[in-house]
Design an enzyme around this catalytic site. Structure first.
Site, PDB file in Angstrom:
ATOM      1  N   GLU A 163       0.874  -1.181   0.000  1.00 19.60           N
ATOM      2  CA  GLU A 163       0.000   0.000   0.000  1.00 19.60           C
ATOM      3  C   GLU A 163       0.899   1.215   0.000  1.00 19.60           C
ATOM      4  OE1 GLU A 163      -3.145   0.038  -0.395  1.00 19.60           O
ATOM      5  OE2 GLU A 163      -3.320  -2.133  -0.322  1.00 19.60           O
TER       6      GLU A 163
ATOM      7  N   CYS B 249      -2.331   8.958   2.658  1.00 18.10           N
ATOM      8  CA  CYS B 249      -1.898   8.451   1.349  1.00 18.10           C
ATOM      9  C   CYS B 249      -2.879   8.831   0.252  1.00 18.10           C
ATOM     10  CB  CYS B 249      -1.728   6.944   1.421  1.00 18.10           C
ATOM     11  SG  CYS B 249      -3.134   6.147   2.187  1.00 18.10           S
TER      12      CYS B 249
END
Ligand code: NAP
Ligand code: MG
Length: 510
Positions: A283, A317
């Protein structure tokens, strides 16, 4: 003159007695490695300090795990994986342990939120009502799976051996020992995204939290024991990336590595994992577009676009760090977002009034400020913010840039701070191309009242999540992850669970 010298903003202070006695007690205890259900010093005896980013002062000294400690933790995880206490545990018992853990986290939610606010700098209110609340829900969601992990019956034709008859079916089995390496922006939540599906699947885990934020993971270690997990099912080894992290991602007895962090380190992890062909979930970073069409309600779009970037101080993110507004509404929406940016209250995480806390470290502040300075040097205009604060804490003003172009580093690269670049667009095909003009593909949001616009644009966006009239919304049931260089695989939902399972085909000649 550096961009950092000019700010006149002040920060909120902490109210008296901001820290609870439970947190003070936890901080006062030695911070050791959690291996095989016991607390150990590191083999080298080395330690490191973790810092409160609102003051720059050390709040705790933590045992520093290195390669030999990772060896010990992996051996404990392997032993637990093979031991019948875990490997033969009934699925419903595994569900009960996950529910126990969720209940314990709920019981200690305020304490965990405070630890997170102190160690990371985020608002204690956000930590409690986003990070910890979501973590509880993810454990409960994953607790539902163990008794529902099913294979399939396989209708075999057996045409290569026509005289014989075969029965076929598949089993789903845990992948084995998992190495989990995480970033500092949502420490407790990211640990949950790894641990909850791994444990639901029946794996065992060695977790390396980020060096900047090891504390909430160590608190979790205490709860793992209380919840009743057998020794060694979860092991927690704080330490540095190039020692503990590298040892874990290259370890020959680890079956899967799951990583949350930068694309740059993700590449190193993928290479290290190739040695013994570990399964890999990555990720990684993002540079997500917030796309605002001309038909929006201004208040909702302004609040949404501001929150898309400034939530968690931009250290998210999937932050909406590129704001694209249809030309006719550009000035109004960008001025609205800038006005929000100017009014946000900066302060330490433990002050419940704080809306923007410090960045996590001095290094992160310097990194963000160097992007801001470069943006200015390239000709971008900061219509809000643009400065670091002259305090011991690592505060950077929420910043809005206009006059940007696609070549600028502030438009191309992930800044991972409270900085948004704003640009105009005219039509749907144009914005689809511009939105995809990035090596990342984590998320995007579309703001419009027109359902046709949504259905025409969403399929063109190369992103793992497309939000419509919202941004940064996560749910335990909704897979999250990236296209392109934003990663491999998905967190959350059944897809996350499946990434911790192998498939075994059974073929029986009857
Ligand atoms: P990072 O520098 O990549 O670090 C992440 C983790 O990897 C830390 O625990 C780090 O250890 C460790 N590490 C560093 N070098 C390593 C190596 N050679 N081998 C193994 N492990 C190593 O990322 P960060 O700066 O902490 O976090 C910010 C990044 O994470 C951003 O790019 C952000 O977009 C991304 N992120 C992505 C998601 C998502 O779900 N897609 C969620 C959150 C964050 P240290 O503690 O020593 O640094
Ligand atoms: Mg810290």
């Amino acid at each position: 003159m550096s961009a950092s010298a000019e700010s006149h903003r002040t920060t909120l202070a902490n109210p008296p007695n901001a820290m609870s006695s439970e947190v003070a007690e936890f901080l006062a205890k030695p911070k050791k490695l959690f291996i095989g259900g016991q607390w150990h010093d590191s083999r080298s005896g080395q330690t490191f300090d973790t810092v409160d980013p609102s003051t720059g002062r050390a709040i705790a000294t933590v045992a520093e795990g290195q390669a030999e400690d990772i060896d010990r933790a992996v051996a404990a995880a392997r032993k637990a994986f093979d031991d019948s206490a875990w490997s033969r545990m009934r699925p419903m018992e595994r569900e009960r342990l996950l529910h126990n853990l969720a209940d314990l986290i709920e019981k200690h939610a305020d304490t965990i939120a405070e630890i997170e606010a102190l160690d990371n700098g985020k608002s204690v209110v956000i930590a409690r009502h986003v990070d910890v609340k979501h973590a509880i829900e993810v454990y409960r969601y994953m607790a539902g799976w163990p008794s529902k992990i099913e294979g399939q019956t396989l209708p075999l034709s057996g045409s290569l051996l026509p005289d014989q008859t075969f029965v076929g079916y598949s089993l789903r089995e845990p992948v084995g020992v998992v190495g989990a390496i995480i970033a500092w922006n949502f420490p407790f939540l990211l640990a949950t995204w790894k641990l909850a599906p791994a444990l639901a699947a029946g794996c065992t885990v060695v977790l390396k939290p980020a060096e900047e934020t090891p504390l909430s993971a160590l608190f979790l270690g205490q709860l793992i024991t209380q919840a009743g997990f057998p020794e060694g099912v979860v092991n927690i080894v704080p330490g540095f990336g190039d020692t503990a992290g590298a040892a874990l991602s290259s370890h020959p007895d680890v079956d899967k590595v799951t990583f949350t962090g930068s694309t740059e380190v993700g590449r190193l992890i993928a290479r290290a994992a190739a040695g013994n062909m570990k399964k890999v979930t990555l990720e990684l970073g993002g540079k997500s577009p917030t796309i605002v069409f001309g038909d929006v309600d201004a208040d909702a779009a302004i609040a949404g676009a501001a929150s898309a970037i400034f939530f968690n101080h931009g250290q998210t993110c999937c932050a909406g760090s590129r704001l694209y507004v249809q030309s006719k509404r550009f000035d109004e929406i960008v001025e609205g977002v800038s006005e929000v940016a100017r009014k946000l209250k900066l302060g330490p995480g433990l002050n419940p009034e704080t809306q923007i806390g410090p960045l996590v470290s001095a290094t992160q502040r310097e990194r963000v400020m160097s992007y801001i300075s470069q943006g200015m040097a390239d000709g971008a205009k900061a219509v809000a913010g643009g400065h670091a604060l002259d305090t011991d804490g690592y505060f950077v003003e929420p910043t809005v840039f206009t006059n940007v172009n696609a070549e600028m580093s502030i438009v191309r690269e992930e800044i991972f701070g409270p900085v948004v670049v704003a640009a105009k667009f005219d039509d749907l095909d144009e914005i689809a191309a511009v939105a995809n003009q990035t090596s990342y593909g984590l998320a995007a949001s579309i703001w419009t009242k027109d359902i046709n616009t949504v259905h025409r644009l969403a399929p063109k966006l190369r992103a793992g999540t497309v939000w419509v009239n919202c941004h940064n919304v996560l749910d335990p049931a909704m897979p999250f992850g990236g296209y392109k260089q934003s990663g491999w695989g998905r967190e959350l939902g059944k897809e996350a669970l499946n990434s911790y399972l192998e498939s075994k085909s059974m073929c029986i000649n009857i």
